[in-house]
Scaffold this active site. Structure first.
Site, PDB file in Angstrom:
ATOM      1  N   CYS A  75       0.896  -0.996  -0.068  1.00  0.00           N
ATOM      2  CA  CYS A  75      -0.113  -0.047  -0.112  1.00  0.00           C
ATOM      3  C   CYS A  75       0.790   1.280  -0.178  1.00  0.00           C
ATOM      4  O   CYS A  75       1.458   1.411   0.866  1.00  0.00           O
ATOM      5  CB  CYS A  75      -0.763   0.217   1.151  1.00  0.00           C
ATOM      6  SG  CYS A  75      -1.562   1.479   1.405  1.00  0.00           S
ATOM      7  N   GLU A 114      -4.788  -8.460  -2.080  1.00  0.00           N
ATOM      8  CA  GLU A 114      -4.973  -8.572  -0.630  1.00  0.00           C
ATOM      9  C   GLU A 114      -3.991  -7.160  -0.228  1.00  0.00           C
ATOM     10  O   GLU A 114      -3.123  -6.770  -0.848  1.00  0.00           O
ATOM     11  CB  GLU A 114      -4.228  -9.652  -0.235  1.00  0.00           C
ATOM     12  CG  GLU A 114      -4.429 -10.127   1.230  1.00  0.00           C
ATOM     13  CD  GLU A 114      -2.809  -9.737   1.915  1.00  0.00           C
ATOM     14  OE1 GLU A 114      -2.793  -9.947   3.095  1.00  0.00           O
ATOM     15  OE2 GLU A 114      -2.159  -9.297   1.289  1.00  0.00           O
ATOM     16  N   ARG A 158      -5.500 -11.497  12.322  1.00  0.00           N
ATOM     17  CA  ARG A 158      -4.619 -10.763  11.228  1.00  0.00           C
ATOM     18  C   ARG A 158      -5.956 -10.339  10.419  1.00  0.00           C
ATOM     19  O   ARG A 158      -6.570 -11.283   9.457  1.00  0.00           O
ATOM     20  CB  ARG A 158      -3.900 -11.786  10.486  1.00  0.00           C
ATOM     21  CG  ARG A 158      -2.972 -11.085   9.622  1.00  0.00           C
ATOM     22  CD  ARG A 158      -1.973 -12.265   8.825  1.00  0.00           C
ATOM     23  NE  ARG A 158      -1.170 -11.490   7.842  1.00  0.00           N
ATOM     24  CZ  ARG A 158      -0.043 -10.945   8.152  1.00  0.00           C
ATOM     25  NH1 ARG A 158       0.455 -11.327   9.715  1.00  0.00           N
ATOM     26  NH2 ARG A 158       1.043 -10.517   7.535  1.00  0.00           N
ATOM     27  N   ARG A 160      -7.165  -8.465   7.251  1.00  0.00           N
ATOM     28  CA  ARG A 160      -6.668  -8.104   6.022  1.00  0.00           C
ATOM     29  C   ARG A 160      -8.050  -7.605   4.981  1.00  0.00           C
ATOM     30  O   ARG A 160      -8.717  -8.589   5.018  1.00  0.00           O
ATOM     31  CB  ARG A 160      -5.825  -9.144   5.398  1.00  0.00           C
ATOM     32  CG  ARG A 160      -4.646  -9.269   5.828  1.00  0.00           C
ATOM     33  CD  ARG A 160      -3.599  -8.043   5.738  1.00  0.00           C
ATOM     34  NE  ARG A 160      -2.327  -7.845   6.399  1.00  0.00           N
ATOM     35  CZ  ARG A 160      -1.960  -7.572   7.456  1.00  0.00           C
ATOM     36  NH1 ARG A 160      -2.867  -7.295   8.160  1.00  0.00           N
ATOM     37  NH2 ARG A 160      -0.638  -7.789   7.958  1.00  0.00           N
TER      38      ARG A 160
END
Length: 309
Positions: A75, A114, A158, A160
């Site tokens: 990102c 992702e 986690r 995502r």
């Protein structure tokens, strides 16, 4: 198109977690790209293929035809240049632009991307809005959702964002969480006979135990040191991070997780080969995906695509 036997490309491939997931539903990788040398070493050991390097230097013509584009892309902030520069310029110079370019040139039936959960909030939501609009403008029906690895069978929290797109308007739904009985616990993934080199020094252990929030927390647990320095135990791991300090998560406040345990926390199979140093593997698992999450998404994607055959 026979969706029980399809081709995909694996961009920003890391150590191949997304590849493993899509191979499990009938996919064949026809091209992979990753620039990190140590990650390429792990990838080569496990898939007998060295990924092509920097995707910014690879033209679409040199990528074989494929059915699904896969990418766990980094990102980066977009520079919002404004209308005068035209829509395409908004993403230029970012790695998302490489995905956009390949989708535009190759026009595959589907893709799956992702990224970190924070992508949704990044730059007050503007970053995600640009990504969404650009994918939409390429003619894809776009679906997105934040999924947590804890819901799909690995003891790691986690979260995502998964972004899925289809050229056709197929009946796609994100996978539902597993039932409690189907999930692995910490006890299921921890090794029993662990070398002494993973154990922390007595001073570190005592310092952690002094700061622990719940001294009676049942073992096994994984404790996490937050920015403020307080130690919180959980029956699961906090999200593995590529750049975290060595003792950022500890098992029972006694030792660091082994290489195999780090891979298991991400849902990698036990025959996955370890060919790099501990610190490199820690970095690689921190950058990777939780394989069971991607497997569950892959299953739903293929089911949706098959329904329109």
């Amino acid at each position: 198109m026979d969706w029980s036997n399809f081709k995909f490309i694996d961009l920003f491939a890391g150590i191949g977690g997304i590849r493993l997931a899509f191979e499990s539903v009938g996919g064949h990788c026809v091209f992979s790209s990753e620039w990190d040398e140590a990650a390429c070493k792990t990838y080569k050991a496990n898939f007998d293929e060295t990924p092509a390097g920097d995707i910014t230097k690879i033209s679409s013509e040199n990528i074989p035809d494929f059915d699904i584009l896969l990418a766990g892309f980094p990102c980066q902030p977009f520079s919002i240049i404004g209308d005068k520069e035209g829509f395409l310029h908004e993403t230029q110079g970012t790695l998302f632009f490489e995905i956009e370019r390949i989708l535009m040139d190759k026009k595959p039936p589907a893709f799956m991307l992702e990224n970190v959960r924070n992508l949704l909030a990044h730059d007050k939501g503007r970053t995600f809005k640009i990504i969404y609009e650009h994918l939409n403008n390429l003619g894809y029906h776009v679906h997105y959702k934040v999924l947590n690895a804890l819901d799909f069978g690995v003891p790691q929290k986690r979260e995502r964002i998964i972004i899925v797109g289809f050229k056709e308007d197929v009946p796609f739904h994100f996978p539902a969480p597993l039932s409690e009985g189907e999930k692995l616990s910490l006890s299921d993934i921890l090794e029993t006979d662990v070398d002494s080199r993973y154990y922390v020094r007595k001073e570190i252990r005592e310092s952690r135990l002094r700061r622990i929030k719940d001294v009676d927390y049942p073992k096994p647990y994984i404790s996490h040191e937050n920015i403020a320095g307080s130690i919180t135990p959980h029956a699961y791991s906090s999200a593995l991070r590529a750049g975290a300090s060595a003792n950022y998560i500890l098992i029972n406040d006694e030792r660091r997780p082994t290489e195999r345990e780090l891979l298991r926390l991400q849902g990698f199979p036990d025959d996955f080969k370890i060919v790099v140093s501990y610190s490199q593997l820690r970095h690689q698992t921190g950058n990777s995906v939780a394989v069971p999450v991607i497997k569950a998404v892959a299953k739903e994607m293929i089911a949706a695509l098959k329904s329109t055959e």
